[in-house]
Design an enzyme around this catalytic site. Structure first.
Site, PDB file in Angstrom:
ATOM      1  N   LEU A 121      43.175  39.841  47.041  1.00  0.00           N
ATOM      2  CA  LEU A 121      42.769  38.455  46.842  1.00  0.00           C
ATOM      3  C   LEU A 121      42.761  38.183  45.344  1.00  0.00           C
ATOM      4  O   LEU A 121      42.439  39.068  44.551  1.00  0.00           O
ATOM      5  CB  LEU A 121      41.362  38.199  47.399  1.00  0.00           C
ATOM      6  CG  LEU A 121      41.154  38.323  48.910  1.00  0.00           C
ATOM      7  CD1 LEU A 121      39.688  38.045  49.247  1.00  0.00           C
ATOM      8  CD2 LEU A 121      42.065  37.377  49.674  1.00  0.00           C
ATOM      9  N   ASP A 122      43.086  36.956  44.958  1.00  0.00           N
ATOM     10  CA  ASP A 122      42.970  36.564  43.555  1.00  0.00           C
ATOM     11  C   ASP A 122      41.529  36.744  43.086  1.00  0.00           C
ATOM     12  O   ASP A 122      40.589  36.645  43.889  1.00  0.00           O
ATOM     13  CB  ASP A 122      43.372  35.095  43.363  1.00  0.00           C
ATOM     14  CG  ASP A 122      44.840  34.838  43.665  1.00  0.00           C
ATOM     15  OD1 ASP A 122      45.620  35.807  43.676  1.00  0.00           O
ATOM     16  OD2 ASP A 122      45.190  33.666  43.893  1.00  0.00           O
ATOM     17  N   LYS A 123      41.362  36.964  41.815  1.00  0.00           N
ATOM     18  CA  LYS A 123      40.031  37.205  41.248  1.00  0.00           C
ATOM     19  C   LYS A 123      39.030  36.123  41.638  1.00  0.00           C
ATOM     20  O   LYS A 123      37.885  36.415  41.996  1.00  0.00           O
ATOM     21  CB  LYS A 123      40.126  37.306  39.725  1.00  0.00           C
ATOM     22  CG  LYS A 123      38.787  37.515  39.024  1.00  0.00           C
ATOM     23  CD  LYS A 123      38.965  37.638  37.521  1.00  0.00           C
ATOM     24  CE  LYS A 123      37.617  37.827  36.831  1.00  0.00           C
ATOM     25  NZ  LYS A 123      37.750  37.943  35.351  1.00  0.00           N
TER      26      LYS A 123
ATOM     27  N   ARG B 117      48.039  28.312  46.587  1.00  0.00           N
ATOM     28  CA  ARG B 117      47.896  27.543  45.347  1.00  0.00           C
ATOM     29  C   ARG B 117      49.229  26.903  44.928  1.00  0.00           C
ATOM     30  O   ARG B 117      49.275  25.728  44.546  1.00  0.00           O
ATOM     31  CB  ARG B 117      47.363  28.460  44.241  1.00  0.00           C
ATOM     32  CG  ARG B 117      45.987  29.026  44.560  1.00  0.00           C
ATOM     33  CD  ARG B 117      45.631  30.193  43.665  1.00  0.00           C
ATOM     34  NE  ARG B 117      45.493  29.772  42.269  1.00  0.00           N
ATOM     35  CZ  ARG B 117      45.287  30.620  41.262  1.00  0.00           C
ATOM     36  NH1 ARG B 117      45.221  31.931  41.496  1.00  0.00           N
ATOM     37  NH2 ARG B 117      45.157  30.165  40.031  1.00  0.00           N
TER      38      ARG B 117
END
Length: 240
Positions: A53-55, A153
């Site tokens: 997962l993205d930060k 995104r």
């Protein structure tokens, strides 16, 4: 870190957690800050990365506890048999309340760690559904059928409705209560400036479905983080 981490489910073969926003899934190249994998390696000696997962994306993430489980789960992700659902807040009101974004994604030729839609990219498919509309924002559900970096995104930027507080693909502008209450808003005397209702990427990994080592179907769900729950409550209160 331990007190902040919610373990959703755990077996002898894998562990699923609800990752808070702001925590790296795995160490970065510079080892500049702690990651979820670091903590798990300390707890279990060694874990294997299945997906990331993205930060600043919160929510459900699974790590394998042994190599065989890692191979099994990784193959399911590669074969696209894992069902992956996200929740998120986007800018604007969508004309189509339900649909798909089928647009290939590739790394930006000039901007490092940034991605764009491009015909020469890798096939990428995201289904979306509007769950609620709140003035300038829409609360949405996403299902990704491919696992490209920053896929949701990039795709939401592609259709003109970027994820809220996405400084890479939209704007980092936070959501303020004053923008909803307008004339009724008053700053507390004890505060010099207004605290944002949300100032991080408004994206949450919500559900995962995969096949376990025993052949049984596993369905997992990560509770929505406190900041996003509080934001939705404020929307219900102030936006009619």
């Amino acid at each position: 870190m331990k007190n902040k981490l919610e373990i959703i489910a755990e077996t002898d073969h894998w562990i699923a957690l609800n990752k808070p926003s702001g925590l790296l899934s795995i160490p970065d190249r510079k080892q500049s800050e702690p990651s979820l994998k670091d903590w798990l390696n300390e707890k279990y000696d060694k874990v294997w990365v299945v997906h990331r997962l993205d930060k600043f994306t919160s929510g459900l993430i699974v790590f394998a506890k042994d190599e065989e489980t890692h191979k099994l789960l990784s193959k399911q992700f590669e074969d696209r048999t894992v069902e992956k659902f996200y929740l998120g807040l986007v800018h604007g009101t969508l004309a189509n309340k339900e649909g798909s974004v089928d647009a290939a994604i590739m790394e930006h030729p000039a901007k490092n760690a940034t991605y764009i839609t491009h015909a020469k990219g890798r096939a990428s498919l995201t289904d979306y559904k509007v769950l609620e509309e709140h003035g300038l924002y829409s609360w949405m559900q996403f299902q990704i059928h491919t696992g490209r970096t920053h896929q949701i995104r990039v795709h939401m930027k592609h259709i003109g409705h970027p994820i809220v507080c996405d400084e890479v693909y939209g704007t980092a502008t936070p959501i303020l209560l004053s923008s909803m209450k307008r004339k009724k808003f008053k700053l507390a005397k004890s505060e010099e400036e207004e605290r944002p209702l949300l100032n991080r990427l408004a994206l949450h990994a919500w559900k995962l479905t995969f096949t376990d080592v025993d052949g049984k179907k596993v369905e997992l769900e990560a509770t929505l983080s406190k900041d996003l729950r509080a934001l939705l409550q404020q929307f219900e209160k102030w936006i009619k």
